[in-house]
Write a protein that holds these residues in place. Structure first.
Motif, PDB file in Angstrom:
ATOM      1  N   ARG A 235     103.623 125.013  78.718  1.00 31.09           N
ATOM      2  CA  ARG A 235     104.992 125.105  77.993  1.00 31.09           C
ATOM      3  C   ARG A 235     106.014 124.391  78.578  1.00 31.09           C
ATOM      4  NH1 ARG A 235     106.611 131.005  77.142  1.00 31.09           N
ATOM      5  NH2 ARG A 235     106.407 131.260  79.405  1.00 31.09           N
ATOM      6  N   LEU A 236     106.727 123.608  77.622  1.00 26.46           N
ATOM      7  CA  LEU A 236     107.731 122.810  77.900  1.00 26.46           C
ATOM      8  C   LEU A 236     109.149 122.800  77.299  1.00 26.46           C
ATOM      9  CD1 LEU A 236     108.591 120.266  79.774  1.00 26.46           C
ATOM     10  CD2 LEU A 236     107.841 118.691  78.184  1.00 26.46           C
ATOM     11  N   THR A 237     109.901 123.636  77.882  1.00 30.46           N
ATOM     12  CA  THR A 237     111.163 124.066  77.018  1.00 30.46           C
ATOM     13  C   THR A 237     112.509 122.921  77.370  1.00 30.46           C
ATOM     14  OG1 THR A 237     110.572 126.310  77.612  1.00 30.46           O
ATOM     15  CG2 THR A 237     112.870 125.965  77.147  1.00 30.46           C
ATOM     16  N   LEU A 238     113.157 122.766  76.095  1.00 31.81           N
ATOM     17  CA  LEU A 238     114.193 121.869  76.328  1.00 31.81           C
ATOM     18  C   LEU A 238     115.484 122.777  75.981  1.00 31.81           C
ATOM     19  CD1 LEU A 238     115.733 119.061  76.299  1.00 31.81           C
ATOM     20  CD2 LEU A 238     115.302 118.982  73.751  1.00 31.81           C
ATOM     21  N   CYS A 239     116.372 122.612  77.143  1.00 33.68           N
ATOM     22  CA  CYS A 239     117.636 123.154  76.748  1.00 33.68           C
ATOM     23  C   CYS A 239     118.670 122.337  76.172  1.00 33.68           C
ATOM     24  CB  CYS A 239     118.021 123.666  78.127  1.00 33.68           C
ATOM     25  SG  CYS A 239     119.756 124.492  78.286  1.00 33.68           S
ATOM     26  N   ILE A 240     119.161 122.695  74.948  1.00 26.24           N
ATOM     27  CA  ILE A 240     120.039 121.803  74.116  1.00 26.24           C
ATOM     28  C   ILE A 240     121.638 122.215  74.299  1.00 26.24           C
ATOM     29  CG2 ILE A 240     120.397 121.320  71.734  1.00 26.24           C
ATOM     30  CD1 ILE A 240     117.647 121.518  71.358  1.00 26.24           C
ATOM     31  N   SER A 241     122.344 121.478  74.381  1.00 30.81           N
ATOM     32  CA  SER A 241     123.838 121.501  74.100  1.00 30.81           C
ATOM     33  C   SER A 241     124.267 121.557  72.651  1.00 30.81           C
ATOM     34  CB  SER A 241     124.658 120.554  74.993  1.00 30.81           C
ATOM     35  OG  SER A 241     124.371 120.638  76.248  1.00 30.81           O
ATOM     36  N   THR A 242     125.339 122.507  72.560  1.00 28.14           N
ATOM     37  CA  THR A 242     125.940 122.277  71.112  1.00 28.14           C
ATOM     38  C   THR A 242     127.272 122.070  70.973  1.00 28.14           C
ATOM     39  OG1 THR A 242     126.221 124.875  71.499  1.00 28.14           O
ATOM     40  CG2 THR A 242     124.144 124.108  70.230  1.00 28.14           C
ATOM     41  N   GLN A 243     127.963 122.240  71.878  1.00 28.51           N
ATOM     42  CA  GLN A 243     129.277 121.576  72.101  1.00 28.51           C
ATOM     43  C   GLN A 243     129.381 120.881  73.314  1.00 28.51           C
ATOM     44  OE1 GLN A 243     131.408 125.718  72.045  1.00 28.51           O
ATOM     45  NE2 GLN A 243     132.093 124.985  70.223  1.00 28.51           N
ATOM     46  N   ALA A 244     130.369 119.717  73.314  1.00 24.39           N
ATOM     47  CA  ALA A 244     130.813 119.111  74.406  1.00 24.39           C
ATOM     48  C   ALA A 244     131.897 119.765  75.124  1.00 24.39           C
ATOM     49  CB  ALA A 244     131.542 117.777  73.926  1.00 24.39           C
ATOM     50  N   GLY A 245     131.541 120.527  76.196  1.00 26.65           N
ATOM     51  CA  GLY A 245     132.669 121.635  76.871  1.00 26.65           C
ATOM     52  C   GLY A 245     132.493 123.006  76.056  1.00 26.65           C
ATOM     53  N   CYS A 246     133.345 123.706  76.398  1.00 29.51           N
ATOM     54  CA  CYS A 246     133.305 125.019  75.756  1.00 29.51           C
ATOM     55  C   CYS A 246     134.752 125.744  75.874  1.00 29.51           C
ATOM     56  CB  CYS A 246     132.096 125.912  76.539  1.00 29.51           C
ATOM     57  SG  CYS A 246     131.870 127.627  75.660  1.00 29.51           S
ATOM     58  N   ALA A 247     134.966 126.616  74.967  1.00 32.88           N
ATOM     59  CA  ALA A 247     136.297 127.254  74.695  1.00 32.88           C
ATOM     60  C   ALA A 247     136.301 128.433  75.260  1.00 32.88           C
ATOM     61  CB  ALA A 247     136.863 127.180  73.369  1.00 32.88           C
ATOM     62  N   SER A 248     134.966 129.183  75.629  1.00 30.17           N
ATOM     63  CA  SER A 248     134.821 130.468  75.933  1.00 30.17           C
ATOM     64  C   SER A 248     135.364 130.809  77.209  1.00 30.17           C
ATOM     65  CB  SER A 248     133.541 130.964  75.815  1.00 30.17           C
ATOM     66  OG  SER A 248     133.191 130.874  74.340  1.00 30.17           O
ATOM     67  N   GLY A 249     135.344 130.133  78.212  1.00 28.70           N
ATOM     68  CA  GLY A 249     135.900 130.208  79.524  1.00 28.70           C
ATOM     69  C   GLY A 249     135.349 131.391  80.642  1.00 28.70           C
ATOM     70  N   CYS A 250     134.042 131.543  80.078  1.00 29.39           N
ATOM     71  CA  CYS A 250     133.430 132.524  81.188  1.00 29.39           C
ATOM     72  C   CYS A 250     133.605 131.949  82.781  1.00 29.39           C
ATOM     73  CB  CYS A 250     131.889 132.517  80.865  1.00 29.39           C
ATOM     74  SG  CYS A 250     131.476 132.904  79.235  1.00 29.39           S
ATOM     75  N   VAL A 251     133.990 132.874  83.593  1.00 27.55           N
ATOM     76  CA  VAL A 251     134.145 132.425  84.881  1.00 27.55           C
ATOM     77  C   VAL A 251     133.204 131.942  85.720  1.00 27.55           C
ATOM     78  CG1 VAL A 251     136.455 133.919  84.966  1.00 27.55           C
ATOM     79  CG2 VAL A 251     134.300 134.721  85.796  1.00 27.55           C
ATOM     80  N   PHE A 252     131.955 132.237  85.263  1.00 25.53           N
ATOM     81  CA  PHE A 252     130.876 131.853  86.237  1.00 25.53           C
ATOM     82  C   PHE A 252     130.195 130.593  85.775  1.00 25.53           C
ATOM     83  CE2 PHE A 252     129.721 135.005  82.820  1.00 25.53           C
ATOM     84  CZ  PHE A 252     128.744 133.982  82.229  1.00 25.53           C
ATOM     85  N   CYS A 253     130.927 129.864  84.683  1.00 27.02           N
ATOM     86  CA  CYS A 253     130.146 128.606  84.105  1.00 27.02           C
ATOM     87  C   CYS A 253     131.326 127.642  84.226  1.00 27.02           C
ATOM     88  CB  CYS A 253     130.105 128.839  82.780  1.00 27.02           C
ATOM     89  SG  CYS A 253     129.467 127.561  81.757  1.00 27.02           S
ATOM     90  N   LEU A 254     130.802 126.367  84.887  1.00 24.17           N
ATOM     91  CA  LEU A 254     131.409 125.328  84.890  1.00 24.17           C
ATOM     92  C   LEU A 254     132.063 124.558  83.422  1.00 24.17           C
ATOM     93  CD1 LEU A 254     129.513 123.271  87.639  1.00 24.17           C
ATOM     94  CD2 LEU A 254     131.711 124.095  87.668  1.00 24.17           C
ATOM     95  N   THR A 255     131.229 125.144  82.420  1.00 23.06           N
ATOM     96  CA  THR A 255     131.581 124.537  81.143  1.00 23.06           C
ATOM     97  C   THR A 255     133.091 124.954  80.920  1.00 23.06           C
ATOM     98  OG1 THR A 255     129.249 124.429  80.623  1.00 23.06           O
ATOM     99  CG2 THR A 255     131.204 124.152  78.891  1.00 23.06           C
ATOM    100  N   GLY A 256     132.892 126.612  81.144  1.00 20.94           N
ATOM    101  CA  GLY A 256     134.230 127.180  80.737  1.00 20.94           C
ATOM    102  C   GLY A 256     135.548 126.440  81.346  1.00 20.94           C
TER     103      GLY A 256
END
Ligand code: SF4
Length: 371
Positions: A116-137
């Motif tokens: 198995r080879l899984t690719l994790c894909i991004s769907t936005q540059a950055g993110c507006a959701s602001g989850c506190v445990f996530c650097l993107t937020g």
């Protein structure tokens, strides 16, 4: 044409169409209705692009010169650059994709058992959701990615993977996929269509923080992918603190919607639960989680948080995670503790961060999700 603009496959100035952002059906329609070709020719072109990975119209076989010329005048086939690849001790690879406007997003290639080879894909540059445990937020949203930019992540990662074939796609990189619904829906169609990339729908997973109206829409429109939901808490008080989206769509509404989704789609939902020491990892939390999930066909992926500087959250012990899992299993909930991958290259849970650009990426690459 409205779709073309929303999903970014038409150039605002030249009006040229990006074939990589169009679904096989849309390419077929273009070829038959606009370019006067026989039925089936558009699907053949789509298959050469998405399955054959051919990015040059002149290199296509079985496409007559008239069609090739017409497509050349009306369309382009975009490409993307993998600017950097880092490889972890465990073989996980972190990829940095540079986009045309100099934004950048990251992806992760994760090896699993049985080739198995899984690719994790991004769907936005950055993110507006602001989850506190996530650097993107922390970086906010730069912009939505286009369908073609998601497709190009698969092309770029395939080149990096070489002779190894990517078997699974998880839309779990930077961004909230359901906040970019139209582009993601078209990407899923391209990924799973027989004249597209030909992935099994069971091997394409959309991961959301809980955008209730869009989960309903996925169910109503029969989106051909699996669904994973980042839950991470068993009370509204804690979840709202960790994930601001919960203030708009609280747990009771989310659970109701997931049950609706599961019934309508006939699919099992994957629940992602990241453990934060002293926040959501108690035995009472495990019991409450089992109660929340008792009517939902689901399986739970338990992850241990990977702290980053300034996050104010800690990683619990492995023993705590095992106790949490055992409590769920003893209440007939399917639950597995997942190993984070690529921690030494900051590709693991919550560690990805595009330091070289104005966006941040992602959160939860872990071993093996879905079939
Ligand atoms: Fe956005 Fe997902 Fe990070 Fe939440 S966890 S801020 S939804 S990328």
């Amino acid at each position: 044409m409205n779709d073309a603009r929303t999903r970014g496959y038409i150039d605002a100035w030249t009006k040229s169409l990006d074939l990589k952002g169009m679904t096989p059906h849309e390419i077929e329609r273009l070829c038959t209705l606009e370019l006067g070709q026989k039925p089936g020719r558009g699907l053949a072109v789509a298959a050469q692009i998405f399955r054959g990975r051919i990015e040059d119209l002149d290199a296509m076989t079985g496409v007559n010169s008239q069609l090739r010329q017409a497509l050349g005048l009306r369309c382009k086939i975009s490409t993307s650059t993998v600017e950097k690849v880092e490889t972890s001790e465990d073989g996980t690879k972190k990829l940095l994709y540079r986009l045309h406007d100099d934004n950048a997003v990251e992806g992760v290639l994760i090896h699993g058992p049985n080739n198995r080879l899984t690719l994790c894909i991004s769907t936005q540059a950055g993110c507006a959701s602001g989850c506190v445990f996530c650097l993107t937020g922390r970086g906010g949203l730069a912009r939505n990615l286009t369908t073609a930019e998601m497709v190009n992540q698969v092309f770029g990662a395939s080149r990096v993977a070489g002779s190894r074939q990517i078997t699974n796609l998880v839309l779990m990189g930077s961004g909230e996929p359901l906040a970019n619904y139209e582009a993601v829906k078209a990407f899923v169609e391209i990924a799973t269509h027989s004249s597209g990339m030909g992935f099994s729908p069971k091997r394409v997973t959309i991961s959301t923080c809980g955008l209730v109206p869009m989960i309903r829409r996925m169910a109503d429109e029969g989106m051909n992918a699996s669904l994973a939901v980042s839950l991470n808490a068993t009370t509204d008080e804690v979840r709202s603190r960790l994930m601001p989206i919960n203030q708009t769509y609280p747990l009771s509404l989310l659970m109701q919607t997931l049950e609706y989704y599961a019934e309508k789609s006939g699919r099992t939902v994957t629940i992602e639960y990241v453990l934060f020491k002293g926040v959501n990892d108690s035995s009472e939390d495990a019991v409450r989680l089992a109660e929340l999930l008792e009517d939902l066909p689901c399986m739970v992926n338990i992850l241990l948080f990977n702290p980053f500087p300034g996050c104010g959250l800690e990683r619990p012990s492995d023993i705590r995670a095992s106790i949490f899992r055992d409590l769920l299993v003893s209440r007939d909930i399917v639950a597995v503790v997942r190993r984070s991958r690529g921690r030494d290259i900051s590709a693991a849970c919550g560690q990805l961060s595009v330091l070289s650009s104005n966006t941040h990426a992602s959160r939860v690459p872990y071993e093996a999700i879905g079939g």
